[in-house]
Design a protein around this motif. Structure first.
Motif, mmCIF file in Angstrom:
data_model
loop_
_atom_site.group_PDB
_atom_site.id
_atom_site.type_symbol
_atom_site.label_atom_id
_atom_site.label_comp_id
_atom_site.label_asym_id
_atom_site.label_seq_id
_atom_site.Cartn_x
_atom_site.Cartn_y
_atom_site.Cartn_z
ATOM 1 N N LEU A 22 37.958 -28.796 118.535
ATOM 2 C CA LEU A 22 39.081 -29.044 117.625
ATOM 3 C C LEU A 22 39.532 -30.496 117.764
ATOM 4 N N ASP A 23 39.607 -31.196 116.639
ATOM 5 C CA ASP A 23 40.010 -32.604 116.663
ATOM 6 C C ASP A 23 41.517 -32.767 116.728
ATOM 7 N N VAL A 24 42.236 -31.754 116.290
ATOM 8 C CA VAL A 24 43.697 -31.828 116.368
ATOM 9 C C VAL A 24 44.258 -30.417 116.557
ATOM 10 N N ILE A 25 45.297 -30.318 117.404
ATOM 11 C CA ILE A 25 46.013 -29.047 117.591
ATOM 12 C C ILE A 25 47.501 -29.351 117.410
ATOM 13 N N VAL A 26 48.107 -28.763 116.387
ATOM 14 C CA VAL A 26 49.537 -28.974 116.136
ATOM 15 C C VAL A 26 50.253 -27.644 116.305
ATOM 16 N N ILE A 27 51.253 -27.639 117.193
ATOM 17 C CA ILE A 27 51.985 -26.419 117.543
ATOM 18 C C ILE A 27 53.442 -26.585 117.137
ATOM 19 N N SER A 28 53.955 -25.622 116.381
ATOM 20 C CA SER A 28 55.271 -25.764 115.742
ATOM 21 C C SER A 28 56.377 -26.131 116.732
ATOM 22 N N SER A 29 56.414 -25.452 117.885
ATOM 23 C CA SER A 29 57.523 -25.699 118.816
ATOM 24 C C SER A 29 57.456 -27.107 119.410
#
Ligand SMILES: [Mg+2]
Length: 259
Positions: free
Chosen positions: A170-177
């Motif tokens: 995965l090139d990017v991981i964006v987590i809401s919190s």
């Protein structure tokens, strides 16, 4: 001149009539796919609720932090405050501070870690997730995850992504919190794409939820694929560009878009 994608592939429907000039089809015809982003829960991993694990998680977590609270009583209070009344507006850590009087920050973290470990059997990664991500990357396409987290904090989710062998794919991981935005806010999708340097018009989002994944990504101009292998959301009035019954359908849709 590129062809407008047609409906010839079984199980991979293009939902909008190409003759309607107001729809997305005109842009689909000339799309260059530079990134494919995924939802997490019920897209790359399946989660199954289990009342037994709620109780087992609390027993393990109370033991891990050396608390002598009665586990059955604790589970009853937790169910009322967290499961029934809690939500993403209140971080799980804050709710646990209400339930675990005088607990330190380290104890709260240790509690969450032990509880999450007890739920391990409730999570099953999509069997072909690695192969799907590898296939996309072999075509020069960037990959990523955009997920709404609650109650699990981001560090726990990042550990899961790593444990399932997906972190390196995965090139990017964006987590809401971690970013203070949740899907369907288009801003959270934009954040992931900005990190990759990819325009929304050149990006695809794959997710099971029509309201949070499909609508949110479509509002930013992304092409959308509804993932139907773990859950079959049928929210009326929201239509994805494609429906995928298997991960292979995702790869086929991306091939047709990139043609
Ligand atoms: Mg989901």
């Amino acid at each position: 001149m590129e062809e407008v994608p047609r409906d010839e592939h079984e199980g991979c429907q293009h939902k909008q009539p190409p003759e309607d000039p107001s729809n997305h089809a005109a842009t689909l015809a000339t799309l260059v796919v530079r990134a494919v982003l995924f939802d997490w829960n019920n897209t790359l991993v399946q989660f199954t609720w289990d009342d037994e694990l709620l109780a087992a998680g609390h027993r393990a977590a109370l033991r891990a932090v050396g608390r002598d609270d009665d586990p059955t009583m604790f589970t009853a209070r937790h169910r009322e405050r967290v499961v029934e009344r809690g939500g993403p507006d209140e971080p799980y850590e804050a709710l646990l501070r209400e339930l675990l009087v005088d607990a330190s920050d380290q104890e709260i973290d240790a509690f969450i870690d032990a509880e999450h470990d007890a739920w391990a059997s409730a999570y099953e990664v999509l069997g072909s997730a690695q192969a799907m991500l590898e296939s996309l990357r072999s075509r020069g396409i960037k990959t990523g995850v955009v997920l709404n987290s609650w109650p699990d904090p981001g560090r726990v989710l990042r550990r899961d992504i790593d444990r399932f062998g997906l972190a390196d794919l995965l090139d990017v991981i964006v987590i809401s919190s971690e970013v203070g935005m949740r899907k369907p806010d288009p801003g959270i999708f934009r954040l992931a794409l900005d990190e990759l340097g990819v325009d929304p018009l050149d990006a695809v989002f794959v997710g099971d939820s029509l309201a949070t994944d499909v609508q949110g990504a479509a509002n930013l101009g992304m092409t959308t694929i509804q993932a139907l292998w773990f859950s079959a959301d049928d929210t009326p009035s929201i239509e994805p560009d494609f429906m995928a019954f298997t991960p292979m359908d995702v790869l086929n849709a991306v091939s047709r878009l990139a043609r």
